[in-house]
Scaffold this motif. Structure first.
Motif, PDB file in Angstrom:
ATOM      1  N   LEU A   4       0.839  -1.197   0.000  1.00 34.98           N
ATOM      2  CA  LEU A   4       0.000   0.000   0.000  1.00 34.98           C
ATOM      3  C   LEU A   4       0.869   1.240   0.000  1.00 34.98           C
ATOM      4  CD1 LEU A   4      -2.882  -0.586   2.579  1.00 34.98           C
ATOM      5  CD2 LEU A   4      -2.690  -1.325   0.209  1.00 34.98           C
ATOM      6  N   SER A   5       0.478   2.244  -0.788  1.00 32.69           N
ATOM      7  CA  SER A   5       1.151   3.537  -0.709  1.00 32.69           C
ATOM      8  C   SER A   5       0.734   4.200   0.607  1.00 32.69           C
ATOM      9  CB  SER A   5       0.752   4.411  -1.893  1.00 32.69           C
ATOM     10  OG  SER A   5      -0.589   4.815  -1.746  1.00 32.69           O
ATOM     11  N   GLU A   8      -2.809   5.430   0.412  1.00 37.36           N
ATOM     12  CA  GLU A   8      -3.751   4.300   0.471  1.00 37.36           C
ATOM     13  C   GLU A   8      -3.889   3.818   1.915  1.00 37.36           C
ATOM     14  OE1 GLU A   8      -3.318   2.151  -3.928  1.00 37.36           O
ATOM     15  OE2 GLU A   8      -2.048   1.463  -2.283  1.00 37.36           O
ATOM     16  N   LEU A 327      -9.154  -6.853  -9.622  1.00 37.61           N
ATOM     17  CA  LEU A 327      -8.712  -5.643  -8.929  1.00 37.61           C
ATOM     18  C   LEU A 327      -9.145  -5.681  -7.456  1.00 37.61           C
ATOM     19  CD1 LEU A 327      -8.797  -2.123 -10.495  1.00 37.61           C
ATOM     20  CD2 LEU A 327      -9.616  -2.420  -8.171  1.00 37.61           C
ATOM     21  N   GLN A 330      -6.995  -8.243  -5.618  1.00 42.83           N
ATOM     22  CA  GLN A 330      -5.656  -7.730  -5.306  1.00 42.83           C
ATOM     23  C   GLN A 330      -5.718  -6.761  -4.133  1.00 42.83           C
ATOM     24  OE1 GLN A 330      -2.635  -8.728  -6.701  1.00 42.83           O
ATOM     25  NE2 GLN A 330      -1.923  -7.583  -4.890  1.00 42.83           N
ATOM     26  N   ALA A 331      -6.742  -5.895  -4.130  1.00 45.07           N
ATOM     27  CA  ALA A 331      -6.907  -4.961  -3.006  1.00 45.07           C
ATOM     28  C   ALA A 331      -7.061  -5.760  -1.712  1.00 45.07           C
ATOM     29  CB  ALA A 331      -8.114  -4.056  -3.237  1.00 45.07           C
ATOM     30  N   ASP A 334      -3.763  -7.224  -0.597  1.00 43.40           N
ATOM     31  CA  ASP A 334      -2.888  -6.209  -0.001  1.00 43.40           C
ATOM     32  C   ASP A 334      -3.328  -5.830   1.406  1.00 43.40           C
ATOM     33  OD1 ASP A 334      -1.408  -6.293  -2.277  1.00 43.40           O
ATOM     34  OD2 ASP A 334      -2.208  -4.447  -3.142  1.00 43.40           O
ATOM     35  N   LEU A 392      -9.952   1.055  -0.809  1.00 47.10           N
ATOM     36  CA  LEU A 392      -8.757   0.746  -1.605  1.00 47.10           C
ATOM     37  C   LEU A 392      -9.129   0.455  -3.065  1.00 47.10           C
ATOM     38  CD1 LEU A 392      -5.730   0.439  -1.572  1.00 47.10           C
ATOM     39  CD2 LEU A 392      -6.002  -1.931  -0.793  1.00 47.10           C
ATOM     40  N   THR A 393     -10.222  -0.265  -3.267  1.00 45.69           N
ATOM     41  CA  THR A 393     -10.696  -0.553  -4.630  1.00 45.69           C
ATOM     42  C   THR A 393     -10.990   0.745  -5.379  1.00 45.69           C
ATOM     43  OG1 THR A 393     -11.632  -2.665  -3.914  1.00 45.69           O
ATOM     44  CG2 THR A 393     -12.514  -1.726  -5.948  1.00 45.69           C
ATOM     45  N   ARG A 396      -7.866   2.719  -6.293  1.00 47.88           N
ATOM     46  CA  ARG A 396      -7.109   2.132  -7.408  1.00 47.88           C
ATOM     47  C   ARG A 396      -7.805   2.362  -8.742  1.00 47.88           C
ATOM     48  NH1 ARG A 396      -4.054  -2.883  -4.418  1.00 47.88           N
ATOM     49  NH2 ARG A 396      -2.737  -1.451  -3.227  1.00 47.88           N
ATOM     50  N   ARG A 399      -6.961   5.965  -9.591  1.00 50.81           N
ATOM     51  CA  ARG A 399      -5.573   6.221 -10.019  1.00 50.81           C
ATOM     52  C   ARG A 399      -5.315   5.766 -11.448  1.00 50.81           C
ATOM     53  NH1 ARG A 399      -3.785   6.084  -4.137  1.00 50.81           N
ATOM     54  NH2 ARG A 399      -4.637   8.153  -3.786  1.00 50.81           N
ATOM     55  N   GLU A 400      -6.250   4.975 -12.000  1.00 50.57           N
ATOM     56  CA  GLU A 400      -6.087   4.591 -13.409  1.00 50.57           C
ATOM     57  C   GLU A 400      -5.993   5.822 -14.293  1.00 50.57           C
ATOM     58  OE1 GLU A 400      -9.435   2.183 -14.410  1.00 50.57           O
ATOM     59  OE2 GLU A 400      -8.556   0.362 -13.589  1.00 50.57           O
TER      60      GLU A 400
END
Ligand SMILES: [Zn+2]
Length: 402
Positions: A4-5, A8, A327, A330-331, A334, A392-393, A396, A399-400
């Motif tokens: 995670l950034s 995030e 997606l 993956q979230a 993480d 988080l989803t 993300r 951010r696309e």
């Protein structure tokens, strides 16, 4: 939490620390059965207050007019509650749709009206999982995202309808308008399983009311002049039952009508539900219903009028939808949550959104179970967990566009 950034990480923490349980308890205390218009209005106002924490233009929208066939074979108007609609930054580069429903299956006269603790962390109550808990999760995630850097790149519409549990006929047009042009949609039905597994592919669903008008006659004096509507309904039910196959379930559920024993009945209403797994099977089923109706109408010399239709289109797992599931997965990974998905036999607004060509994950809500029963429960630790997953989803997806 790996991968995670820092922004995030902060958003996920914020989402998880929102006061969701208090909201669920307050909302579950208001009966909002799909037919309880006063309760739905109260619920809509509570939600409007809560969702006013988000920016944008919030409105309570009147439902579309809906008609249904009553047990006399007559078309009657059905009233629904208002729907909440919020539009935020409609010109931002990434546009999402988030949906939920405020209605429950428990009417004002149902015995299940109050929440209670089954054990520490397990709350039993009407709508706590389906989906007042999900609504709290959606709001918590969006509040957290709004405070994240770059939130101005995200626009979204929220629809919270009042008639999902009765087929969304009064909100279908609002849902499809709001879905237009969206990158993706998230719907806050509870997870398919208590472990958090999402619902993937769903069949479609169609409810039909078929009104059959024959001709009455004396059962002894001149039965040959009669046209028995009840027999025609039974004949049609058997013909429709024979349409069943792999990928299509058929459930004739009720025949109304009839007459005293000395009269040939001139009216019957057959109600039937069909669930096709693909749009192709749905098309075929429509043609076959027409053929069966035509055969019974001519063979038994009766008039048949079909109302209703496939209001929930099938939701196959398209490649675009699968990308969105990945997606979310993956979230979850993480965040230390293992997220899978599996086909479901149920239907929801995700069906209608998918039919607009928008990829949708429609079980972003809480973990719980036994929904649509008085044993419905919410696993309360899932509120924070799923709010973090949603935040988080959404980040993300946002951010696309960066
Ligand atoms: Zn639901």
């Amino acid at each position: 939490m790996r991968g995670l950034s820092s922004s995030e990480h902060e958003a996920v923490e914020r989402a998880g620390s929102e006061q969701m349980l208090e909201q669920v308890l307050a909302w579950a205390a208001v009966n909002s059965g799909s037919r309880n218009l006063a309760g739905l209005e109260r619920m809509a106002e509570l939600l409007a207050d809560a969702f006013a924490a988000l920016p944008g233009a919030l409105r309570l929208e009147d439902p579309q007019p809906v008609e249904a066939v009553n047990s006399d074979g007559k078309s009657v108007k059905i009233k629904h509650g208002r729907h909440l609609h919020l539009s935020v930054r409609p010109t931002a580069p990434v546009q999402l749709l988030l949906t939920g429903h405020m209605d429950t299956v428990f009417g004002a006269d149902h015995s299940f009206q109050q929440a209670r603790w089954l054990e520490n962390g397990v709350l039993n109550g009407p709508g706590v999982a389906d989906m007042k808990g999900g609504l709290a999760v959606m709001l918590a995630a969006l509040k957290a995202v709004e405070r994240s850097p770059g939130a101005d790149r995200l626009g979204y519409e929220i629809v919270i309808n009042s008639d999902e549990e009765v087929g969304s006929l009064g909100s279908a047009s609002l849902l499809s308008q709001s879905a237009m042009g969206k990158r993706a949609a998230l719907t806050y039905e509870p997870a398919a399983l208590p472990d958090g597994t999402l619902a993937g592919a769903r069949p479609g669903s169609g409810n039909f009311a078929i009104v059959i008008r024959g001709r009455s006659a004396h059962a002894g004096r001149n039965p040959e002049d009669g046209r028995n509507a009840l027999l025609a309904a039974a004949d049609l039910a058997l013909r429709l039952d024979r349409l069943k196959r792999e990928g299509l379930s058929v459930n004739p559920s009720r025949i109304e009508g009839g007459s005293p024993s000395n009269v040939v009945p001139d009216l019957a209403i057959l109600r039937v539900n069909l669930r096709p797994r693909t749009p192709q099977i749905e098309e075929l089923a429509k043609r076959e219903i027409d053929e069966a109706v035509a055969a019974v109408a001519s063979g038994r010399d009766v008039e048949i009028e079909v109302s209703g239709g496939f209001a929930r289109p099938p939701k196959p797992l398209t490649p675009e939808a699968e990308e969105l599931f990945k997606l979310v997965k993956q979230a979850g990974a993480d965040l230390g949550q293992e997220i899978g998905w599996q086909p479901s036999g149920g239907v929801c607004d995700g069906n209608n959104i998918a039919a607009c060509g928008v990829p949708v994950v429609d079980t972003m809500g809480v973990r719980g179970g036994k929904i649509h029963s008085a044993e419905e429960y919410l696993i309360t630790e899932s509120l924070a967990e799923r709010a973090s997953l949603s935040a988080l989803t959404i980040l993300r997806l946002m951010r696309e566009a960066a």
